[in-house]
Enzyme design. Structure first.
Site, PDB file in Angstrom:
ATOM      1  N   HIS A 264     -10.768  68.981  44.288  1.00 46.24           N
ATOM      2  CA  HIS A 264      -9.919  69.402  43.235  1.00 46.24           C
ATOM      3  C   HIS A 264      -9.787  70.983  43.567  1.00 46.24           C
ATOM      4  O   HIS A 264      -8.686  71.654  43.798  1.00 46.24           O
ATOM      5  CB  HIS A 264     -10.263  68.961  41.668  1.00 46.24           C
ATOM      6  CG  HIS A 264     -10.240  67.614  41.569  1.00 46.24           C
ATOM      7  ND1 HIS A 264      -9.285  66.673  42.068  1.00 46.24           N
ATOM      8  CD2 HIS A 264     -11.158  66.626  41.381  1.00 46.24           C
ATOM      9  CE1 HIS A 264      -9.759  65.625  41.735  1.00 46.24           C
ATOM     10  NE2 HIS A 264     -10.975  65.489  41.347  1.00 46.24           N
ATOM     11  N   ASP A 315      -8.668  59.498  45.279  1.00 42.71           N
ATOM     12  CA  ASP A 315      -9.504  59.531  44.225  1.00 42.71           C
ATOM     13  C   ASP A 315      -9.352  58.512  43.399  1.00 42.71           C
ATOM     14  O   ASP A 315      -9.878  57.404  43.675  1.00 42.71           O
ATOM     15  CB  ASP A 315      -8.801  60.929  43.485  1.00 42.71           C
ATOM     16  CG  ASP A 315      -9.736  61.295  42.319  1.00 42.71           C
ATOM     17  OD1 ASP A 315     -10.569  60.755  42.152  1.00 42.71           O
ATOM     18  OD2 ASP A 315      -9.491  62.392  41.725  1.00 42.71           O
TER      19      ASP A 315
END
Length: 449
Positions: A264, A315
């Site tokens: 991220h 994810d």
């Protein structure tokens, strides 16, 4: 059985298309060489690495889209995820992971970095084999044919203040010695299709002394992944507890280099952007999950200008499509800047080719596998695009990749090869039916009250 060569066709490389090539294979499914071929109608591209996966979350996709709080955010979504995580056994995890990995392969992912933290029993006790949940993922990857980097997660505390894990988190937790024993056990099974790395859940979940001890104990080339700077609240808590922003603190307190993947890294200042780029670490961007959770937008153009390495992951698997991740990586930047064609490089004005090259360039260092391109000695992981699809009619080398990534939602992957083995043909995984039935059975079990 491995084929002696991939299908003939024009081959995409970061330097451009090579017409009519034949990728020859050795006995291990690696590229032995690239020679002249005959077919000019097929288009082959390297398989795409999925740098960040939580396999179990595929089963809850779409189940957290009802408002539970006027201020719904990542933190309220996490409560739903915690409740769902308590339901998994090795058998149900295997079934869900196999379904996910088959979907990944059909969409063009040929490898997955599995950031795995469901270690213990639903009651938070130890399995007789402490690696039982990890072994379920290994078996799912083996049976579907996807290349795997298994990243067992170290998760020790519930916040930067060092608080103990709460009841919902205890299934994830390890002491340092137990964690290192798990890593050692999993490394015994490593092979050409399975690599093992280390995942530090986050700075808030791994105290500094534990992080240092683990890093000192790891083999020097082992991949290291960490969630970092995903949420503004996390950045603020880190500043309060450690006197520095998360990425700045990590760069100052660990030998971050090419074996690191920062997952991220959404909220960065200019110094952190430059620092990651200098370190050689990869940032794993997960645009569909980051959008779904309301995380924010990564400063992509600044990072590209700094020479930073990046890749993509799915994810939480609210989407299992590298096309959608790459497309929305670009579209997020367009919305933020109100301009078009942001992610382009010095070598090509094509957004699609720039994105494909960027995702491939980081694949080897982040996963530990020789993947991302189709060079001699590398793994023969490749996609054959469906040039018969309406979106591809009239395509030429200059727009094939852009059409693939930006022309709609029909899957344009026709065949998929991993290590030279065909695992997808006609857009369908070889074992799609049996995998889907096990998944249906697992979901029925997981949804029981």
């Amino acid at each position: 059985m491995s084929t002696r060569a991939l299908p003939d066709g024009s081959l995409w490389t970061p330097a451009g298309w090579q017409p009519a090539r034949r990728v020859q294979l050795d006995a291990h499914g690696h590229v032995a060489g690239v020679v002249d071929g005959r077919d000019t109608t097929r288009r082959l591209v390297p398989g795409i690495a999925n740098l960040h996966s939580h396999a179990f979350q595929r089963a809850m996709a779409g189940m957290a889209e009802r408002q539970t709080d006027p201020a719904d955010s990542f933190w309220t979504w996490r409560e739903t995820m915690y409740r769902f995580a308590t339901r998994f056994s090795p058998d149900t995890l295997y079934a869900v992971a196999a379904q996910l990995y088959a979907e990944m392969l059909e969409s063009g992912y040929t490898s997955a970095c599995e950031f795995h933290y469901l270690h213990h029993t639903p009651g938070c006790g130890a399995y007789r084999d402490p690696s039982a949940m990890s072994q379920a993922l290994v078996a799912a990857a083996r049976d579907t044919g996807i290349r795997l980097t298994l990243l067992p997660v170290l998760y020790m505390s519930g916040g930067f203040d060092g608080r103990a894990l709460d009841a919902r988190q205890q299934r994830f937790g390890h002491a340092v010695d137990d964690y290192l024993a798990l890593v050692d056990r999993l490394c015994e099974d490593a092979n050409d299709m399975l690599h093992v790395g280390c995942a530090l859940h986050s700075l808030r979940a791994v105290p500094p002394d534990a992080m240092a001890t683990v890093l000192d104990a790891l083999p020097p080339a082992m991949p290291v992944h960490i969630h970092i700077a995903e949420q503004v609240a996390e950045v603020e808590a880190c500043v309060e507890a450690r006197g520095a922003r998360p990425v700045a603190w990590l760069l100052d307190n660990a030998a971050v280099d090419r074996r690191w993947t920062l997952v991220h890294a959404t909220h960065l200042d200019a110094g952190e952007v430059a620092g990651i780029a200098r370190s050689g670490a990869t940032v794993a961007l997960c645009p569909t999950t980051e959008a779904n959770l309301g995380d924010g937008l990564f400063p992509l153009r600044d990072f590209l200008d700094a020479g930073g390495a990046w890749g993509i992951g799915s994810d939480s698997h609210i989407s299992v499509s590298p096309v959608e991740e790459l497309r929305w990586l670009e579209y997020g930047q367009r919305l933020a800047t109100r301009r078009r064609n942001i992610a382009v490089g010095a070598d090509t004005p094509s957004v699609g080719e720039t994105l494909l090259a960027g995702a491939g360039a980081s694949a080897a260092s982040s996963s530990g596998h020789r993947i991302g391109v189709l060079r001699e000695g590398d793994c023969a992981d490749a996609l054959v695009l469906d040039m018969r699809a309406p979106q591809m009619l009239g395509a030429h080398d200059g727009d094939v990749v852009d059409r693939w990534l930006f022309s709609g939602n029909r899957n344009l992957v026709d065949e998929v090869f991993v290590g030279g083995r065909r695992v997808v043909e006609g857009g369908q995984h070889r074992d799609r039916g049996a995998i889907a039935q096990r998944y249906r059975d697992a979901l029925a079990s997981l949804m029981q009250d």
